[in-house]
Write a protein that holds these residues in place. Structure first.
Motif, PDB file in Angstrom:
ATOM      1  N   VAL A 110       0.833  -1.203   0.000  1.00 18.79           N
ATOM      2  CA  VAL A 110       0.000   0.000   0.000  1.00 18.79           C
ATOM      3  C   VAL A 110       0.867   1.252   0.000  1.00 18.79           C
ATOM      4  O   VAL A 110       0.680   2.168  -0.806  1.00 18.79           O
ATOM      5  N   VAL A 111       1.842   1.280   0.892  1.00 16.32           N
ATOM      6  CA  VAL A 111       2.756   2.423   0.966  1.00 16.32           C
ATOM      7  C   VAL A 111       3.549   2.555  -0.328  1.00 16.32           C
ATOM      8  O   VAL A 111       3.706   3.650  -0.875  1.00 16.32           O
ATOM      9  N   GLY A 112       4.053   1.437  -0.825  1.00 21.89           N
ATOM     10  CA  GLY A 112       4.843   1.480  -2.048  1.00 21.89           C
ATOM     11  C   GLY A 112       4.060   1.984  -3.242  1.00 21.89           C
ATOM     12  O   GLY A 112       4.567   2.784  -4.042  1.00 21.89           O
ATOM     13  N   ASP A 113       2.815   1.528  -3.373  1.00 19.89           N
ATOM     14  CA  ASP A 113       1.970   1.975  -4.490  1.00 19.89           C
ATOM     15  C   ASP A 113       1.679   3.467  -4.407  1.00 19.89           C
ATOM     16  O   ASP A 113       1.785   4.203  -5.392  1.00 19.89           O
ATOM     17  N   LEU A 114       1.272   3.920  -3.218  1.00 19.65           N
ATOM     18  CA  LEU A 114       0.879   5.322  -3.064  1.00 19.65           C
ATOM     19  C   LEU A 114       2.089   6.249  -3.151  1.00 19.65           C
ATOM     20  O   LEU A 114       2.050   7.280  -3.835  1.00 19.65           O
ATOM     21  N   ALA A 115       3.181   5.888  -2.487  1.00 15.42           N
ATOM     22  CA  ALA A 115       4.385   6.720  -2.541  1.00 15.42           C
ATOM     23  C   ALA A 115       4.937   6.785  -3.955  1.00 15.42           C
ATOM     24  O   ALA A 115       5.380   7.848  -4.426  1.00 15.42           O
ATOM     25  N   GLY A 116       4.917   5.654  -4.647  1.00 15.06           N
ATOM     26  CA  GLY A 116       5.396   5.631  -6.021  1.00 15.06           C
ATOM     27  C   GLY A 116       4.566   6.494  -6.939  1.00 15.06           C
ATOM     28  O   GLY A 116       5.098   7.186  -7.829  1.00 15.06           O
TER      29      GLY A 116
END
Length: 368
Positions: A110-116
């Motif tokens: 979730v963090v990786g998708d949104l931060a990316g």
């Protein structure tokens, strides 16, 4: 100290996946990924208390002049939204991030998708360094540059391709991972055996007890092998025009399950992403057998391995097959209004099948 393994991802925007212990405190390696003087550490409310201070301290020690800010989002898939994206963009604006800024994504998928996605959009694209802390993120979402947020109509429908500048997968983070999340990550590991590596699948049938026990060597092997497969596919097909779609085995069914559950909290009984993918892979395998593409014995082996990994293999109660099919019609792989699914001809031989008859899909969904 155990050696750090490296997997190189080639193509137009090459980068390296670093795998091993202690990477979140490796200031020199972290700082080497930062080109400018601004960095935003984006994490969530579960991961930040465990690791954010360590990453911040390592970066500040290696780069004292770095202007570093931290943004913590609420944990959970239901917060991977346009509102969550807007909050990340506001954090970059408050930092005064310039074109050579870096976004560090510290957390799970979730963090990786949104931060990316935020990194892809800020000033039309700044660097993103993925610091995955879950097995699922280490072997799947942190690699390849697919970034997105969810909307009520479906999962990952708003996003961009934005390859990371680097991926640092610190295997010691898996020691604090809840058992359920470790099992969920194994679903994506099993996927690589399903789509292209029958020998790896057989290894998993033998090694899954060590993986479930958190054995460092077994986990490092599984992560590296998975990343090598994904890296090779992404390098050949960075924008998912062909072969890369194979990485979505089980995901069309799985995303439909997640969306139909409203991205609800797993505390309330909803499946998490890895669990939904596990069910989705079984449904895809059953559909393949029904269509005469694959032997039933391979489907039985898949179900047995997933069960041994503590993963579900059947649809949760209360989900209407017709509603799931409607969700599947929104899948990004579909062409000309027809279902285009990743199926298989047995373990290690996945393929994209266009124009799948919806009636056959509905039959499999009704059987659960």
């Amino acid at each position: 100290m155990n050696a750090i393994r490296e997997v190189r991802v080639g193509g137009a925007a090459p980068y390296t996946i670093h795998i091993g212990p202690g990477l979140l405190e490796d200031g020199a390696r972290l700082a080497a990924t930062v080109r400018g003087r601004h960095a935003l550490l984006l994490s969530d409310s579960q991961v930040a208390p465990l690791y954010a201070a360590r990453v911040e301290a390592a970066l500040r020690a290696a780069r004292p002049e770095l202007e570093l800010a931290t943004h913590v989002m609420p944990a959970g898939e239901r917060h991977k939204t346009l509102a969550g994206f807007a909050a990340a963009i506001e954090a970059l604006a408050t930092l005064g991030a310039t074109r050579d800024a870096t976004v560090f994504a510290l957390g799970g998928g979730v963090v990786g998708d949104l931060a990316g996605f935020a990194a892809a959009c800020w000033m039309r694209g700044v660097d993103c360094v993925q610091l995955p802390t879950t097995l699922l993120a280490m072997v799947d979402s942190s690699v390849g540059g697919k970034t997105a947020v969810d909307i009520p109509q479906g999962k990952n429908l708003v996003g961009a391709f934005h390859p990371p500048r680097a991926v640092l997968a610190d295997t010691t983070a898996l020691r604090t991972l809840p058992a359920r999340e470790l099992r969920a990550g194994l679903a994506e590991v099993v996927k690589y055996g399903c789509i292209r590596d029958r020998d790896f699948f057989a290894w998993l049938e033998q090694a899954h007890p060590a993986l479930l026990a958190g054995d460092d060597a077994a986990l490092a092997t599984a992560i590296a092998r998975s990343c090598e497969h994904k890296a090779a596919i992404v390098e050949r097909d960075p924008l998912e025009k062909g072969e890369r779609a194979l990485l979505n085995l089980g995901h069309t069914f799985g995303h439909a399950i997640e969306a139909e559950q409203g991205y609800a909290s797993t505390d309330g009984g909803a499946l998490n992403h890895g669990e939904a993918v596990a069910v989705g892979m079984v449904l895809a395998a059953r559909l393949s057998t029904r269509l005469g593409l694959a032997p039933e014995a391979d489907t039985a082996r898949l179900e047995a391995l997933l069960r041994a990994c503590g993963l579900p293999v059947a649809l949760p109660a209360g989900l209407a097959p017709e509603a799931l099919l409607a969700r599947m019609r929104l899948d990004k792989k579909n062409l000309a209004g027809q279902l285009r699914l990743v199926l298989w001809r047995g373990i290690g031989r996945a393929e994209v099948v266009p124009g799948v008859d919806e009636a056959r899909v509905l039959e499999v969904l009704r059987e659960g």
